[in-house]
Design an enzyme around this catalytic site. Sequence first.
Site, PDB file in Angstrom:
ATOM      1  N   ASP A 225      55.988 115.740 -23.862  1.00  0.00           N
ATOM      2  CA  ASP A 225      57.087 115.010 -24.502  1.00  0.00           C
ATOM      3  C   ASP A 225      57.007 113.499 -24.296  1.00  0.00           C
ATOM      4  O   ASP A 225      58.018 112.820 -24.191  1.00  0.00           O
ATOM      5  CB  ASP A 225      58.450 115.539 -24.009  1.00  0.00           C
ATOM      6  CG  ASP A 225      58.503 117.052 -24.113  1.00  0.00           C
ATOM      7  OD1 ASP A 225      58.098 117.560 -25.163  1.00  0.00           O
ATOM      8  OD2 ASP A 225      58.940 117.708 -23.156  1.00  0.00           O
TER       9      ASP A 225
ATOM     10  N   ALA B 173      54.158 124.136 -27.493  1.00  0.00           N
ATOM     11  CA  ALA B 173      54.125 122.697 -27.752  1.00  0.00           C
ATOM     12  C   ALA B 173      55.139 122.340 -28.830  1.00  0.00           C
ATOM     13  O   ALA B 173      55.530 123.185 -29.623  1.00  0.00           O
ATOM     14  CB  ALA B 173      52.733 122.292 -28.222  1.00  0.00           C
ATOM     15  N   GLY B 174      55.552 121.102 -28.833  1.00  0.00           N
ATOM     16  CA  GLY B 174      56.435 120.633 -29.892  1.00  0.00           C
ATOM     17  C   GLY B 174      56.135 119.170 -30.137  1.00  0.00           C
ATOM     18  O   GLY B 174      56.323 118.346 -29.252  1.00  0.00           O
ATOM     19  N   HIS B 175      55.623 118.860 -31.316  1.00  0.00           N
ATOM     20  CA  HIS B 175      55.311 117.471 -31.640  1.00  0.00           C
ATOM     21  C   HIS B 175      56.217 117.010 -32.767  1.00  0.00           C
ATOM     22  O   HIS B 175      56.275 117.641 -33.810  1.00  0.00           O
ATOM     23  CB  HIS B 175      53.859 117.335 -32.115  1.00  0.00           C
ATOM     24  CG  HIS B 175      52.878 117.553 -31.023  1.00  0.00           C
ATOM     25  ND1 HIS B 175      51.531 117.646 -31.235  1.00  0.00           N
ATOM     26  CD2 HIS B 175      53.053 117.712 -29.703  1.00  0.00           C
ATOM     27  CE1 HIS B 175      50.921 117.839 -30.079  1.00  0.00           C
ATOM     28  NE2 HIS B 175      51.826 117.883 -29.136  1.00  0.00           N
TER      29      HIS B 175
ATOM     30  N   THR C 244      52.137 124.886 -17.285  1.00  0.00           N
ATOM     31  CA  THR C 244      51.755 125.876 -18.289  1.00  0.00           C
ATOM     32  C   THR C 244      50.432 126.543 -17.899  1.00  0.00           C
ATOM     33  O   THR C 244      49.880 126.262 -16.831  1.00  0.00           O
ATOM     34  CB  THR C 244      51.708 125.235 -19.699  1.00  0.00           C
ATOM     35  OG1 THR C 244      51.620 126.267 -20.681  1.00  0.00           O
ATOM     36  CG2 THR C 244      50.556 124.257 -19.859  1.00  0.00           C
TER      37      THR C 244
ATOM     38  N   THR D  25      61.637 119.842 -27.818  1.00  0.00           N
ATOM     39  CA  THR D  25      61.389 120.104 -29.240  1.00  0.00           C
ATOM     40  C   THR D  25      61.321 121.618 -29.492  1.00  0.00           C
ATOM     41  O   THR D  25      61.719 122.100 -30.541  1.00  0.00           O
ATOM     42  CB  THR D  25      60.059 119.449 -29.671  1.00  0.00           C
ATOM     43  OG1 THR D  25      60.093 118.092 -29.267  1.00  0.00           O
ATOM     44  CG2 THR D  25      59.857 119.511 -31.167  1.00  0.00           C
TER      45      THR D  25
ATOM     46  N   THR E  18      62.431 124.181 -27.093  1.00  0.00           N
ATOM     47  CA  THR E  18      63.504 125.001 -26.515  1.00  0.00           C
ATOM     48  C   THR E  18      64.888 124.366 -26.676  1.00  0.00           C
ATOM     49  O   THR E  18      65.889 125.010 -26.400  1.00  0.00           O
ATOM     50  CB  THR E  18      63.257 125.188 -25.006  1.00  0.00           C
ATOM     51  OG1 THR E  18      63.169 123.892 -24.405  1.00  0.00           O
ATOM     52  CG2 THR E  18      61.964 125.944 -24.755  1.00  0.00           C
TER      53      THR E  18
ATOM     54  N   ARG F 207      66.280 122.435 -24.803  1.00  0.00           N
ATOM     55  CA  ARG F 207      66.960 122.247 -23.520  1.00  0.00           C
ATOM     56  C   ARG F 207      67.040 120.751 -23.228  1.00  0.00           C
ATOM     57  O   ARG F 207      66.129 120.002 -23.579  1.00  0.00           O
ATOM     58  CB  ARG F 207      66.147 122.904 -22.387  1.00  0.00           C
ATOM     59  CG  ARG F 207      66.185 124.403 -22.417  1.00  0.00           C
ATOM     60  CD  ARG F 207      65.301 124.986 -21.323  1.00  0.00           C
ATOM     61  NE  ARG F 207      63.880 124.776 -21.617  1.00  0.00           N
ATOM     62  CZ  ARG F 207      62.895 125.295 -20.894  1.00  0.00           C
ATOM     63  NH1 ARG F 207      63.157 126.005 -19.819  1.00  0.00           N
ATOM     64  NH2 ARG F 207      61.638 125.088 -21.225  1.00  0.00           N
TER      65      ARG F 207
ATOM     66  N   GLY G  20      59.775 102.339 -31.131  1.00  0.00           N
ATOM     67  CA  GLY G  20      60.755 102.956 -32.024  1.00  0.00           C
ATOM     68  C   GLY G  20      60.186 104.237 -32.594  1.00  0.00           C
ATOM     69  O   GLY G  20      59.007 104.539 -32.406  1.00  0.00           O
TER      70      GLY G  20
HETATM   71  P1  IMP Z   1      55.046 127.847 -20.992  1.00  0.00           P
HETATM   72  O1  IMP Z   1      53.997 126.884 -21.423  1.00  0.00           O
HETATM   73  O2  IMP Z   1      55.954 128.288 -22.100  1.00  0.00           O
HETATM   74  O3  IMP Z   1      54.480 128.982 -20.220  1.00  0.00           O
HETATM   75  O4  IMP Z   1      56.003 127.062 -19.980  1.00  0.00           O
HETATM   76  C1  IMP Z   1      55.544 126.614 -18.726  1.00  0.00           C
HETATM   77  C2  IMP Z   1      56.194 125.301 -18.354  1.00  0.00           C
HETATM   78  O5  IMP Z   1      55.639 124.265 -19.152  1.00  0.00           O
HETATM   79  C3  IMP Z   1      57.695 125.258 -18.600  1.00  0.00           C
HETATM   80  O6  IMP Z   1      58.284 124.485 -17.582  1.00  0.00           O
HETATM   81  C4  IMP Z   1      57.808 124.552 -19.950  1.00  0.00           C
HETATM   82  O7  IMP Z   1      59.048 123.888 -20.075  1.00  0.00           O
HETATM   83  C5  IMP Z   1      56.666 123.580 -19.866  1.00  0.00           C
HETATM   84  N1  IMP Z   1      56.114 123.219 -21.178  1.00  0.00           N
HETATM   85  C6  IMP Z   1      55.253 123.937 -21.925  1.00  0.00           C
HETATM   86  N2  IMP Z   1      54.919 123.259 -23.038  1.00  0.00           N
HETATM   87  C7  IMP Z   1      55.564 122.091 -22.999  1.00  0.00           C
HETATM   88  C8  IMP Z   1      55.573 120.939 -23.868  1.00  0.00           C
HETATM   89  O8  IMP Z   1      54.919 120.858 -24.904  1.00  0.00           O
HETATM   90  N3  IMP Z   1      56.385 119.904 -23.476  1.00  0.00           N
HETATM   91  C9  IMP Z   1      57.100 119.952 -22.326  1.00  0.00           C
HETATM   92  N4  IMP Z   1      57.089 120.982 -21.484  1.00  0.00           N
HETATM   93  C10 IMP Z   1      56.331 122.049 -21.814  1.00  0.00           C
HETATM   94 MG    MG Z   2      56.795 117.947 -27.130  1.00  0.00          MG
END
Ligand code: IMP
Ligand code: MG
Length: 432
Positions: free
Chosen positions: A13, A39-41, A238, A299, A301, A303, A421
């Site tokens: 992020d 992932a979230g981009h 991860t 992006t 979850t 959260r 920005g």
């Molecule tokens: P998993 O990758 O879903 O198994 O999650 C393992 C840990 O990595 C958790 O704490 C997730 O919140 C974090 N995580 C996985 N992918 C991302 C990402 O793209 N951005 C931020 N945190 C991530």
């Molecule tokens: Mg992200």
Amino acid sequence: MPGTVVLGSQFGDEGKGKVIDFLAEHADVVVRFHGGANAGHTVLVGEEKYAFHLVPSGILRPSTMNVIGNGVVLDPATLLQELEDLRKRGHRAENLRISDRAHVVMPYHKAQDRVEEDLKGKFKAGTTGRGIGPCYQDKVGRFGIRMADLLDPSVLADKLETLVPIKQRLLAAYGSHDTIDGKAIHREYAGYGERLGPYVTDTSVLLEGELRAGRRVLFEGAHGTHLDIDHGIYPYGTSSNCVSAEAAIGSGLGPRAIDEVIGVVKGFTSRVGTGPFPTELQDETAEYLRERGGGEYGTTTHRPRRVGWLDLVMLRLSARVNGLTGLAVTKLDVLGGLKTIKVCTAYTFADERIEEYPADMRLLSKVKPVYADFAGWPDLPEKEWGGIAAKGVDALPEAVRTYLDALSKAMRAPVRIVSVGRSRDATIHVAT
Ligand code: IMP
Ligand code: MG
């Protein structure tokens, strides 16, 4: 270029999506080499916001080839949904290639993800629940199903016949009440194979050919260095390697395919998930950064992200394990309006100074940050930052330049990109 890796230097992020989108303009090929739909981009084009989980970020540029490499764990339903969404918004998604060796996320992986998190208690990572860890476990354990297997229904049936009873026993032993319907999975996944088949190929051969032909390849890191399975905050990160060397392994290329490694550094730190975070803020500054960050909610979850000051101990590790050749520093506009900005330069524990990021997570949860104070800069309207960006790096407020210099010095890498920005325009490419 020709082979450039862009990856996160913190916990993910960092604003990679935007940096990759910016660099993709000069790339012929964009490759995802690890991770999955965790992932979230986020990419902003004009007023249009796109959030990608699996498709490479070059997908919005029609002349760019987009590759999902062998290192990715692919959830076919998520990918098809993203392609459908893109089509609805007027983007052709034909420029996609998927490795025949990429592993497939199965429904039982998600069930396993949930139950394992519950069982882990205080050691849970706070996963995204996308089945990422269990899919990588199966890859390493040689229980996995790869894209090539989806293309032949009889191979898929054969594998599922063996795997489903094993997974069912595992889930039951874990106390999960989820049941796995092998026949339904076969129907569903053979269907995915049919729909994704046209994109599936040997992407290692493809990419080698592209590089030999002199085309520019951008390797798109999906998470952050500190989530790396070896070098990150184990066991809270991860399940994939998130460092630059994985760009080679996860794409089917040798290390010499990589010429440049750009580490994306957000002007502060954020984390979605559990685990120690020495510079974490709990006060009104945290709220200030979270709200102004706009996107300081995961992006994937949604959260709220935990936020804190920049941590040079973390970042020195990132510079080293990735062999960074340059930095892309993001979200400096978000820090605007603070009188003083703190940067952690070392930790202390029991009167001892700690310079290097420790492997011991219990120690990491007890250390105290040593801070250096930097003068803040004003909170400028978006337009004004855009105007500064158009003029270049020398037009940045002096306090910003001082901050960037300190970062560059600590990480022993030049600042190549500055983002002030959310829009494409608010980006400065620092000339070399
Ligand atoms: P998993 O990758 O879903 O198994 O999650 C393992 C840990 O990595 C958790 O704490 C997730 O919140 C974090 N995580 C996985 N992918 C991302 C990402 O793209 N951005 C931020 N945190 C991530
Ligand atoms: Mg992200």
